[in-house]
Design a protein around this motif. Structure first.
Motif, short mmCIF file in Angstrom:
data_model
loop_
_atom_site.label_atom_id
_atom_site.label_comp_id
_atom_site.label_asym_id
_atom_site.label_seq_id
_atom_site.Cartn_x
_atom_site.Cartn_y
_atom_site.Cartn_z
N PRO A 184 63.44 7.73 2.00
CA PRO A 184 63.19 7.20 3.35
C PRO A 184 64.40 6.50 3.97
O PRO A 184 64.52 6.44 5.19
CB PRO A 184 62.03 6.23 3.13
CG PRO A 184 61.33 6.75 1.93
CD PRO A 184 62.41 7.29 1.04
N GLY A 189 55.07 9.66 -1.79
CA GLY A 189 54.73 9.84 -0.37
C GLY A 189 53.66 10.88 -0.18
O GLY A 189 52.67 10.90 -0.89
N LYS A 190 53.90 11.81 0.77
CA LYS A 190 52.88 12.82 1.06
C LYS A 190 53.12 14.11 0.30
O LYS A 190 52.47 15.13 0.57
CB LYS A 190 52.85 13.09 2.56
CG LYS A 190 52.30 11.92 3.36
CD LYS A 190 52.12 12.29 4.83
CE LYS A 190 51.50 11.18 5.62
NZ LYS A 190 52.44 10.07 5.89
N ASP A 228 60.74 13.37 9.65
CA ASP A 228 60.34 12.51 8.55
C ASP A 228 59.44 13.25 7.56
O ASP A 228 59.62 13.15 6.35
CB ASP A 228 59.62 11.28 9.10
CG ASP A 228 59.32 10.28 8.01
OD1 ASP A 228 58.18 9.87 7.91
OD2 ASP A 228 60.24 9.96 7.22
N GLN A 244 60.02 14.75 3.35
CA GLN A 244 59.16 14.55 2.19
C GLN A 244 58.80 15.86 1.50
O GLN A 244 58.21 15.85 0.45
CB GLN A 244 57.87 13.84 2.62
CG GLN A 244 58.09 12.41 3.07
CD GLN A 244 58.63 11.54 1.98
OE1 GLN A 244 58.17 11.61 0.86
NE2 GLN A 244 59.63 10.74 2.27
N SER A 268 49.16 4.61 -2.61
CA SER A 268 49.49 4.46 -1.19
C SER A 268 50.73 3.58 -0.97
O SER A 268 51.16 3.37 0.16
CB SER A 268 48.30 3.87 -0.45
OG SER A 268 47.97 2.62 -1.03
N SER A 269 51.32 3.12 -2.05
CA SER A 269 52.51 2.26 -1.93
C SER A 269 53.67 3.06 -1.33
O SER A 269 53.87 4.22 -1.64
CB SER A 269 52.91 1.76 -3.32
OG SER A 269 54.26 1.36 -3.34
N ASP A 270 54.44 2.43 -0.45
CA ASP A 270 55.60 3.14 0.09
C ASP A 270 56.90 2.62 -0.54
O ASP A 270 57.99 2.88 -0.07
CB ASP A 270 55.64 3.08 1.62
CG ASP A 270 55.52 1.65 2.16
OD1 ASP A 270 55.63 0.71 1.34
OD2 ASP A 270 55.32 1.49 3.38
N GLU A 271 56.75 1.89 -1.63
CA GLU A 271 57.95 1.39 -2.32
C GLU A 271 58.64 2.53 -3.06
O GLU A 271 57.98 3.44 -3.55
CB GLU A 271 57.56 0.31 -3.33
CG GLU A 271 57.08 -0.98 -2.68
CD GLU A 271 56.31 -1.85 -3.65
OE1 GLU A 271 56.76 -2.96 -3.89
OE2 GLU A 271 55.29 -1.39 -4.18
N TYR A 272 59.94 2.49 -3.13
CA TYR A 272 60.68 3.55 -3.82
C TYR A 272 61.96 2.98 -4.39
O TYR A 272 62.33 1.84 -4.12
CB TYR A 272 60.97 4.72 -2.88
CG TYR A 272 61.87 4.37 -1.72
CD1 TYR A 272 61.34 3.76 -0.58
CD2 TYR A 272 63.23 4.63 -1.77
CE1 TYR A 272 62.16 3.43 0.49
CE2 TYR A 272 64.06 4.29 -0.71
CZ TYR A 272 63.52 3.70 0.42
OH TYR A 272 64.33 3.36 1.46
N PRO A 298 59.86 7.85 -3.04
CA PRO A 298 58.48 7.73 -3.48
C PRO A 298 57.79 9.09 -3.50
O PRO A 298 58.35 10.07 -3.02
CB PRO A 298 57.86 6.85 -2.38
CG PRO A 298 58.60 7.25 -1.14
CD PRO A 298 60.01 7.55 -1.60
#
Ligand code: CA
Length: 227
Positions: free
Chosen positions: A158, A92-93, A19, A23, A110-114, A90
């Motif tokens: 993701p 992400g990291k 995972d 990213q 910090s949103s994980d929406e994409y 997104p």
């Protein structure tokens, strides 16, 4: 039992490392290739400008053909050989150096929406710096030179789908419509889907050589300051 737990743990670790790798964003390679030992690599672009944004209902720059567009403007003072554009959602990291962060991004980092990204490269008929203004840009004729929806060179989203975008546009010397001539350009960042979208995104524009006097900004006001 212990063995089972260990096995589960190792599967879990493997899962999370896959995972985090998904990213990871590689250096932005140009179309220029170089052989290093048995490998052929794409020589990274020298100049890369990064922008971190957050798409949400109402904060787009324009709605065109039902798609919400976010623009980055660019003044190109000399004939360019190639430009690269890529977009990932997104964020992400993903670590990005010297990126311009929009306020909306900072508030939603910090949103994980994409969403499924889509990019365009456009050139205007503005070829003189002093014609750059909010009204001038609104009334200019924009020609789309290139676009991209999905690129397998980009990290997967993701969901596991390769829906992120990348394009490299090479100037076609001798064709005024397709050459990267002096002028005002813009990069459109949007989504494949029409209508409402939500999520963080990283957008990058790159050139193979430092072009003295290139200016890039999110708004015309900021662009003018950099000229
Ligand atoms: Ca896409």
């Amino acid at each position: 039992m212990k063995i089972k737990i260990l096995l589960l743990l190792s599967i879990f670790t493997l899962g999370s490392s896959v995972d985090s790798q998904a990213q990871k964003l590689k250096k932005f390679g140009s179309s220029i290739e170089k052989k290093i030992g048995p490998k052929t690599i794409k020589v990274p672009y020298t100049e890369v400008v990064s922008y971190l944004g957050y798409a949400s209902p109402g904060n787009e720059d324009e709605v065109k053909d039902g798609k919400k567009f976010y623009y980055i403007y660019m003044w190109v003072p000399a004939v360019a050989t190639e430009l690269g554009v890529r977009m990932k959602s997104p964020v992400g990291k993903t670590k990005v150096k010297n990126a311009t962060k929009s306020k909306a991004y900072e508030e939603n980092a910090s949103s994980d929406e994409y969403f499924d990204t889509y990019i365009t490269l456009e050139r205007s008929d503005i070829i003189s710096k002093d014609k750059i203004s909010e009204d001038g840009v609104k009334n200019a004729n924009w020609t789309t030179l290139d676009r991209n929806d999905d690129s397998s060179e980009m990290p997967k989203q993701p969901s596991g789908s390769s829906y992120n975008s990348l394009l490299r546009y090479k100037s076609e010397v001798g064709d005024p419509l397709k050459a990267l001539t002096v002028g005002l350009y813009r990069i459109g960042f949007t989504t494949y889907k029409k209508g409402e979208v939500k999520g963080t995104f990283l957008a990058e524009v790159a050139a193979p050589i430092k072009l003295p006097g290139v200016a890039m900004a999110k708004t015309i006001e900021e662009l003018k300051k950099g000229l």
